[in-house]
Design a protein around this motif. Structure first.
Motif, PDB file in Angstrom:
ATOM      1  N   GLY A  66       0.553  -3.679 -39.026  1.00  0.00           N
ATOM      2  CA  GLY A  66       1.713  -3.775 -38.153  1.00  0.00           C
ATOM      3  C   GLY A  66       2.144  -5.213 -37.934  1.00  0.00           C
ATOM      4  O   GLY A  66       1.436  -6.156 -38.285  1.00  0.00           O
ATOM      5  N   ILE A  67       3.350  -5.345 -37.365  1.00  0.00           N
ATOM      6  CA  ILE A  67       3.927  -6.652 -37.041  1.00  0.00           C
ATOM      7  C   ILE A  67       4.211  -6.682 -35.546  1.00  0.00           C
ATOM      8  O   ILE A  67       4.753  -5.722 -34.988  1.00  0.00           O
ATOM      9  N   VAL A  68       3.817  -7.777 -34.905  1.00  0.00           N
ATOM     10  CA  VAL A  68       4.160  -7.997 -33.498  1.00  0.00           C
ATOM     11  C   VAL A  68       5.053  -9.230 -33.429  1.00  0.00           C
ATOM     12  O   VAL A  68       4.877 -10.182 -34.182  1.00  0.00           O
ATOM     13  N   GLU A  69       6.032  -9.191 -32.546  1.00  0.00           N
ATOM     14  CA  GLU A  69       6.891 -10.346 -32.334  1.00  0.00           C
ATOM     15  C   GLU A  69       7.533 -10.241 -30.972  1.00  0.00           C
ATOM     16  O   GLU A  69       7.562  -9.173 -30.365  1.00  0.00           O
ATOM     17  N   GLY A  70       7.996 -11.363 -30.487  1.00  0.00           N
ATOM     18  CA  GLY A  70       8.653 -11.362 -29.192  1.00  0.00           C
ATOM     19  C   GLY A  70       8.656 -12.735 -28.570  1.00  0.00           C
ATOM     20  O   GLY A  70       8.586 -13.754 -29.247  1.00  0.00           O
ATOM     21  N   SER A  71       8.694 -12.742 -27.271  1.00  0.00           N
ATOM     22  CA  SER A  71       8.729 -13.966 -26.483  1.00  0.00           C
ATOM     23  C   SER A  71       7.606 -13.906 -25.462  1.00  0.00           C
ATOM     24  O   SER A  71       7.477 -12.923 -24.734  1.00  0.00           O
ATOM     25  N   TRP A  72       6.805 -14.951 -25.428  1.00  0.00           N
ATOM     26  CA  TRP A  72       5.684 -15.024 -24.487  1.00  0.00           C
ATOM     27  C   TRP A  72       6.167 -14.742 -23.070  1.00  0.00           C
ATOM     28  O   TRP A  72       5.472 -14.166 -22.259  1.00  0.00           O
ATOM     29  N   LEU A  73       7.397 -15.128 -22.759  1.00  0.00           N
ATOM     30  CA  LEU A  73       7.941 -14.994 -21.411  1.00  0.00           C
ATOM     31  C   LEU A  73       8.886 -13.816 -21.238  1.00  0.00           C
ATOM     32  O   LEU A  73       9.455 -13.648 -20.166  1.00  0.00           O
ATOM     33  N   GLY A  74       9.065 -12.996 -22.287  1.00  0.00           N
ATOM     34  CA  GLY A  74      10.084 -11.974 -22.127  1.00  0.00           C
ATOM     35  C   GLY A  74       9.817 -10.597 -22.667  1.00  0.00           C
ATOM     36  O   GLY A  74      10.134  -9.606 -22.014  1.00  0.00           O
ATOM     37  N   CYS A  75       9.235 -10.486 -23.884  1.00  0.00           N
ATOM     38  CA  CYS A  75       9.129  -9.157 -24.476  1.00  0.00           C
ATOM     39  C   CYS A  75       8.082  -9.134 -25.579  1.00  0.00           C
ATOM     40  O   CYS A  75       7.644 -10.178 -26.060  1.00  0.00           O
ATOM     41  N   LEU A  76       7.696  -7.918 -25.954  1.00  0.00           N
ATOM     42  CA  LEU A  76       6.771  -7.701 -27.063  1.00  0.00           C
ATOM     43  C   LEU A  76       7.265  -6.508 -27.866  1.00  0.00           C
ATOM     44  O   LEU A  76       7.470  -5.419 -27.314  1.00  0.00           O
ATOM     45  N   ASP A  77       7.473  -6.735 -29.164  1.00  0.00           N
ATOM     46  CA  ASP A  77       7.887  -5.673 -30.070  1.00  0.00           C
ATOM     47  C   ASP A  77       6.754  -5.405 -31.049  1.00  0.00           C
ATOM     48  O   ASP A  77       6.105  -6.344 -31.522  1.00  0.00           O
ATOM     49  N   TYR A  78       6.514  -4.136 -31.336  1.00  0.00           N
ATOM     50  CA  TYR A  78       5.528  -3.740 -32.333  1.00  0.00           C
ATOM     51  C   TYR A  78       6.254  -2.922 -33.383  1.00  0.00           C
ATOM     52  O   TYR A  78       6.851  -1.883 -33.064  1.00  0.00           O
ATOM     53  N   ASN A  79       6.256  -3.417 -34.617  1.00  0.00           N
ATOM     54  CA  ASN A  79       6.969  -2.768 -35.727  1.00  0.00           C
ATOM     55  C   ASN A  79       8.421  -2.449 -35.357  1.00  0.00           C
ATOM     56  O   ASN A  79       8.936  -1.367 -35.633  1.00  0.00           O
TER      57      ASN A  79
END
Length: 150
Positions: A66-79
């Motif tokens: 899987g891939i995780v991405e986002g903003s430390w201060l705002g959001c987290l997306d997984y795939n």
């Protein structure tokens, strides 16, 4: 099972004066050896995005899971699917921060100087503030006398 975490680098700017800034750089490594999981999260690599932006790849036994991405201060997306958003987390805090309609007697909204000041009576506010300070000095003196008697 335990997860070993290697934290990224932090950069703090303008701590003493100016606009405080905290940036996260480098990568963060998470490893769960027992379950064969690992994830390297890279911060601040994309110059077109804020430095708190991150992207990482989750590996299971060496294969992409899987891939995780986002903003430390705002959001987290997984795939590509949003699984955490700061706005959702803060909504409960907003309810807690609303003033009580029935505050405790010790609430600062009951202070005479505060009430006078909000009513525009600055001279009255100053007088009431002096009364509060004199009361505090008297209490401090009584406490020290009691302490000296013990």
């Amino acid at each position: 099972s335990s997860i070993v975490v290697h934290m990224p680098r932090d950069l703090f700017s303008n701590v003493m004066m100016g606009v405080y800034r905290h940036d996260i750089y480098g990568s963060m490594m998470l490893e769960d050896a027992k379950n064969g999981l690992a994830c390297e999260i890279v911060f601040g690599k994309n110059r077109n995005l804020p430095s708190d932006y991150f992207r990482g790849q989750i590996l299971r036994n060496g294969e992409e899971a899987g891939i995780v991405e986002g903003s430390w201060l705002g959001c987290l997306d997984y795939n590509g699917r949003r699984i955490w958003n700061i706005e959702d987390s803060l909504s409960g805090l907003h309810a807690l921060s609303k003033p009580s309609h029935d505050p405790l007697p010790t609430d600062s909204r009951h202070r005479g100087d505060v009430i006078a000041m909000t009513e525009g009576d600055m001279a009255g506010a100053e007088d009431k503030k002096k009364m509060v300070e004199e009361s505090q000095r008297r209490d401090r003196k009584l406490r020290s006398l009691k302490h000296n008697l013990l």
